[in-house]
Design a protein around this motif. Structure first.
Motif, PDB file in Angstrom:
ATOM      1  N   PRO A 249      41.643 -30.146  11.106  1.00  0.00           N
ATOM      2  CA  PRO A 249      42.532 -29.081  11.587  1.00  0.00           C
ATOM      3  C   PRO A 249      42.828 -29.163  13.088  1.00  0.00           C
ATOM      4  CG  PRO A 249      40.275 -28.273  11.500  1.00  0.00           C
ATOM      5  CD  PRO A 249      40.232 -29.717  11.052  1.00  0.00           C
ATOM      6  N   ARG A 250      43.818 -28.396  13.493  1.00  0.00           N
ATOM      7  CA  ARG A 250      44.046 -28.090  14.912  1.00  0.00           C
ATOM      8  C   ARG A 250      43.854 -26.593  15.064  1.00  0.00           C
ATOM      9  NH1 ARG A 250      49.295 -29.910  17.338  1.00  0.00           N
ATOM     10  NH2 ARG A 250      50.145 -30.127  15.240  1.00  0.00           N
ATOM     11  N   LEU A 251      43.002 -26.212  15.999  1.00  0.00           N
ATOM     12  CA  LEU A 251      42.576 -24.815  16.114  1.00  0.00           C
ATOM     13  C   LEU A 251      42.752 -24.314  17.541  1.00  0.00           C
ATOM     14  CD1 LEU A 251      39.133 -25.401  14.315  1.00  0.00           C
ATOM     15  CD2 LEU A 251      41.197 -24.469  13.231  1.00  0.00           C
ATOM     16  N   ARG A 252      43.173 -23.046  17.675  1.00  0.00           N
ATOM     17  CA  ARG A 252      43.264 -22.408  18.996  1.00  0.00           C
ATOM     18  C   ARG A 252      42.142 -21.374  19.070  1.00  0.00           C
ATOM     19  NH1 ARG A 252      46.383 -23.693  23.229  1.00  0.00           N
ATOM     20  NH2 ARG A 252      48.280 -23.779  21.951  1.00  0.00           N
ATOM     21  N   PHE A 253      41.273 -21.494  20.054  1.00  0.00           N
ATOM     22  CA  PHE A 253      40.130 -20.586  20.185  1.00  0.00           C
ATOM     23  C   PHE A 253      40.504 -19.379  21.045  1.00  0.00           C
ATOM     24  CE2 PHE A 253      36.171 -22.502  18.492  1.00  0.00           C
ATOM     25  CZ  PHE A 253      36.751 -23.611  17.900  1.00  0.00           C
TER      26      PHE A 253
ATOM     27  N   MET B 169      36.138 -11.715  17.780  1.00  0.00           N
ATOM     28  CA  MET B 169      36.865 -12.846  18.360  1.00  0.00           C
ATOM     29  C   MET B 169      37.169 -13.857  17.264  1.00  0.00           C
ATOM     30  SD  MET B 169      37.349 -11.802  21.297  1.00  0.00           S
ATOM     31  CE  MET B 169      38.026 -13.164  22.247  1.00  0.00           C
ATOM     32  N   SER B 170      38.134 -14.705  17.550  1.00  0.00           N
ATOM     33  CA  SER B 170      38.642 -15.470  16.417  1.00  0.00           C
ATOM     34  C   SER B 170      39.175 -16.839  16.834  1.00  0.00           C
ATOM     35  CB  SER B 170      39.775 -14.679  15.744  1.00  0.00           C
ATOM     36  OG  SER B 170      40.825 -14.510  16.666  1.00  0.00           O
ATOM     37  N   ILE B 171      39.537 -17.606  15.816  1.00  0.00           N
ATOM     38  CA  ILE B 171      40.287 -18.824  16.050  1.00  0.00           C
ATOM     39  C   ILE B 171      41.542 -18.790  15.184  1.00  0.00           C
ATOM     40  CG2 ILE B 171      38.546 -20.466  16.879  1.00  0.00           C
ATOM     41  CD1 ILE B 171      37.845 -21.247  14.164  1.00  0.00           C
ATOM     42  N   GLU B 172      42.580 -19.388  15.730  1.00  0.00           N
ATOM     43  CA  GLU B 172      43.847 -19.439  15.007  1.00  0.00           C
ATOM     44  C   GLU B 172      44.019 -20.853  14.465  1.00  0.00           C
ATOM     45  OE1 GLU B 172      47.252 -18.876  17.503  1.00  0.00           O
ATOM     46  OE2 GLU B 172      48.644 -19.222  15.837  1.00  0.00           O
ATOM     47  N   VAL B 173      44.386 -20.924  13.196  1.00  0.00           N
ATOM     48  CA  VAL B 173      44.563 -22.225  12.555  1.00  0.00           C
ATOM     49  C   VAL B 173      46.011 -22.666  12.778  1.00  0.00           C
ATOM     50  CG1 VAL B 173      44.438 -23.502  10.377  1.00  0.00           C
ATOM     51  CG2 VAL B 173      42.838 -21.611  10.811  1.00  0.00           C
ATOM     52  N   ILE B 174      46.200 -23.620  13.682  1.00  0.00           N
ATOM     53  CA  ILE B 174      47.559 -24.110  13.957  1.00  0.00           C
ATOM     54  C   ILE B 174      47.986 -25.018  12.792  1.00  0.00           C
ATOM     55  CG2 ILE B 174      49.027 -25.367  15.602  1.00  0.00           C
ATOM     56  CD1 ILE B 174      47.734 -22.962  16.930  1.00  0.00           C
ATOM     57  N   ARG B 175      47.115 -26.000  12.485  1.00  0.00           N
ATOM     58  CA  ARG B 175      47.330 -26.875  11.330  1.00  0.00           C
ATOM     59  C   ARG B 175      46.015 -26.934  10.562  1.00  0.00           C
ATOM     60  NH1 ARG B 175      51.902 -26.577  11.367  1.00  0.00           N
ATOM     61  NH2 ARG B 175      53.542 -28.058  11.978  1.00  0.00           N
ATOM     62  N   ALA B 176      46.071 -26.704   9.263  1.00  0.00           N
ATOM     63  CA  ALA B 176      44.832 -26.618   8.479  1.00  0.00           C
ATOM     64  C   ALA B 176      44.256 -27.991   8.158  1.00  0.00           C
ATOM     65  CB  ALA B 176      45.089 -25.851   7.189  1.00  0.00           C
TER      66      ALA B 176
ATOM     67  N   LEU C 176      40.720 -16.917  11.754  1.00  0.00           N
ATOM     68  CA  LEU C 176      39.334 -16.867  11.282  1.00  0.00           C
ATOM     69  C   LEU C 176      38.494 -16.089  12.275  1.00  0.00           C
ATOM     70  CD1 LEU C 176      38.611 -20.566  10.253  1.00  0.00           C
ATOM     71  CD2 LEU C 176      38.731 -18.603   8.710  1.00  0.00           C
ATOM     72  N   ALA C 177      37.740 -15.110  11.775  1.00  0.00           N
ATOM     73  CA  ALA C 177      36.846 -14.355  12.657  1.00  0.00           C
ATOM     74  C   ALA C 177      35.591 -15.179  12.936  1.00  0.00           C
ATOM     75  CB  ALA C 177      36.480 -13.032  11.995  1.00  0.00           C
TER      76      ALA C 177
END
Lengths: 315, 233
Positions: free
Chosen positions: A61-65, A1-8, A148-149
């Motif tokens: 950052p802004r992150l999508r889980f 499972m991961s998170i996506e970095v929308i804005r770093a 990111l894993a």
């Protein structure tokens, strides 16, 4: 499972307790700039204190889980938003699969740590997941669009659900003095510089980073140049290059250096210094090595007791 | 040989520095490595890292390994800090290190392609020294060097023993990128860039050997105390 970095953000990187055991090969420690924030955030989500987490700088950052997670943010004061709703820092929070976590606004302080249950899963290099951007070891800093894993999280998540009082562990007030032990070559400063070292305020220069902070404003000079051969330095070492602008070494410090050693920042104030921003003031107050070590040990024992209390969910 | 006791001083809360002198000297450096080996064997509590330098040695340690938490009081600790307790143990160990064998140490041969694109500064350096390029290469490859220390970047060896004729000042403006494997001269020292780095030393050649690879069991090809010979390829 991961998170996506929308804005770093400005500089967000994976950090843990750092790389020990390879300094003899020229490998510095790196790891979190504010180590207390790392340990407390990890404990709140049930991770080992030195588990890999995200360190953000100035703008987070802004992150999508992609999976549900427990997170905690410690360190700088962050306007933390989960799906647009303001949430507190210094406590464990629940994030649902698909949630957007926005930690972009740091109000006070320079760095915060975002820990996620299970930790950030990146390959270990020499036993550590830490990004050492200067030495080129570990993962690069986060970029927009990265994935990111995450490691496997325990279910139900361990750790206390109560929030922490950040007061003993975070203070970014630039007026607070920073304890400094005079270094091996402090006596070689001329009279004016010796007075200035503890009498005047320095300003953290714009070219300061995870390697070191340049302390501008009051150039320091020696009575006469000293010829030195490279010798050990460490985090907190205040060295004086020929230009007269002292540099205090931070998390990504080299292991040796050839400049005069003016002082050593007490470890109890290392996190406090790491929370200052370029432009902030730094005023030193003199201490002794024995006193600095004693205060460090006292604080370490206090932190260990708090980490145990969090893990055992004691109020 | 007569041996001077090193000065032992704390560098912060978790580092102790042993200072044997303040100059680049083969005997002094050999003493550093002998003491480092003795400390490694002693496996003292809380040891995290040992960093040998030219004439000094850092011990990175956990001060909590040098207190008794049940009896710890900050006041007592200032009277006899953890660093003093460790320093006393270190002094005992240093006193046991009596013989220093300067020829002790692994010999590593480093193939080098001298000059041309691999050593863009060699021709000028040789000319300044009043040597032909071939003579400069012969002198650089004639010596058995000693790795005094690793530093600057992971795996970067500082080598002792450069022929004084080949001493050359650093470049006035450093290169922003020196290729990995570059063999270089900076002042009285010679060394090898383990990775592409900015650098101000004069480049005389290049080796295909990989000086540092974090995925190897022993990441740094050279260790402090090793002996090195350059073999023109």
């Amino acid at each position: 499972m991961s998170i996506e970095v929308i804005r770093a953000g400005v500089l967000t990187s994976v950090q843990d307790g750092g790389r020990a055991g390879h300094a003899g090969a020229g490998v510095g420690r790196a790891g979190a700039m504010d180590a207390d924030a790392l340990e407390l955030a990890n404990a709140l989500v049930g991770n080992a204190s030195d588990a890999p987490a995200l360190e953000m700088t100035l703008v987070g950052p802004r992150l999508r889980f992609a999976r549900a997670a427990s997170i905690a943010v410690c360190g700088a004061d962050v306007d933390l938003l989960i799906d647009g709703v303001a949430r507190p820092t210094w406590r464990r929070l629940r994030v649902e699969a698909g949630s957007l976590v926005d930690a972009s606004r740091l109000r006070h302080g320079a760095r915060a740590v975002l820990a996620i249950d299970g930790g950030v899963d990146v390959p270990r290099v020499l036993g550590s997941a830490a990004s050492d951007l200067n030495a080129g070891l570990g993962p690069p800093a986060l970029r927009d669009g990265d994935t990111l894993a995450l490691g496997d999280a325990a279910d139900p998540p361990p750790g206390a659900t109560w929030g922490l009082d950040p007061t003993p562990w975070f203070d970014a007030d630039p007026r607070l003095p920073i304890a400094l032990v005079p270094g091996a070559h402090a006596d070689a400063l001329d009279a004016r510089s010796r007075e200035a070292l503890f009498g005047e305020a320095f300003r953290i220069g714009n070219h300061s980073n995870r390697v070191g902070y340049r302390l501008e404003g009051v150039p320091l000079t020696l009575t006469a140049p000293i010829e030195l051969v490279s010798s050990p330095v460490t985090r907190g070492t205040l060295q004086l290059p020929p230009g007269g602008t002292p540099i205090v070494l931070m998390a990504e410090h080299p292991v040796t250096g050839g400049y005069p050693l003016i002082g050593q920042v007490a470890a109890i104030d290392a996190g406090r210094l790491a929370q200052r921003r370029p432009g902030d003031g730094v005023r030193f107050v003199a201490t002794t090595a024995a006193q600095a070590q004693s205060r460090y040990i006292a604080r370490r024992l206090q932190l260990d007791a708090l980490l145990r209390a969090i893990r055992e969910r004691r109020p | 040989m007569t041996i001077t006791e090193p000065a032992i001083e704390p560098l912060g809360e978790s580092v102790l520095v042993l200072r044997f002198g303040e100059r680049i000297d083969l005997a002094l450096n050999a003493r550093v490595h002998a003491v480092a080996a003795a400390l490694r064997d002693a496996a003292l509590p809380g040891m995290l890292d040992l960093v040998p330098a030219y004439a000094s040695l850092a011990i990175h340690y956990d001060p909590l390994a040098w207190i008794t938490t049940t009896t710890w009081r900050s006041h007592d600790d200032e009277a006899e800090p953890a660093s003093s307790r460790l320093a006393a143990r270190v002094r005992e160990i240093v006193a046991q290190v009596t013989t220093v064998d300067e020829d002790d140490g692994r010999l590593v041969e480093v193939p080098v392609h001298y000059g041309g694109d691999d050593g863009p500064d060699l021709a000028a350096l040789a000319a300044n020294a009043g040597l032909t390029v071939d003579d400069a290469i012969a002198r650089h490859a004639a010596v058995t060097y000693r790795v005094a220390m690793l530093g600057f970047a992971p795996g970067f060896p500082y080598l002792l023993g450069l022929d004084p004729v080949l001493h050359a000042p650093r470049l006035a403006s450093p290169r922003t990128r020196v290729p990995a494997g570059s063999v270089a001269i900076g002042g009285a020292q010679t060394g090898i860039y383990p990775s592409a780095l900015p650098g101000g030393w004069r480049l005389v050649g290049r080796t295909p050997l990989v000086l540092f690879d974090a995925s190897r069991p022993s990441p740094a090809l050279l260790r402090a105390g090793d002996r090195v010979r350059f073999v023109p390829a």
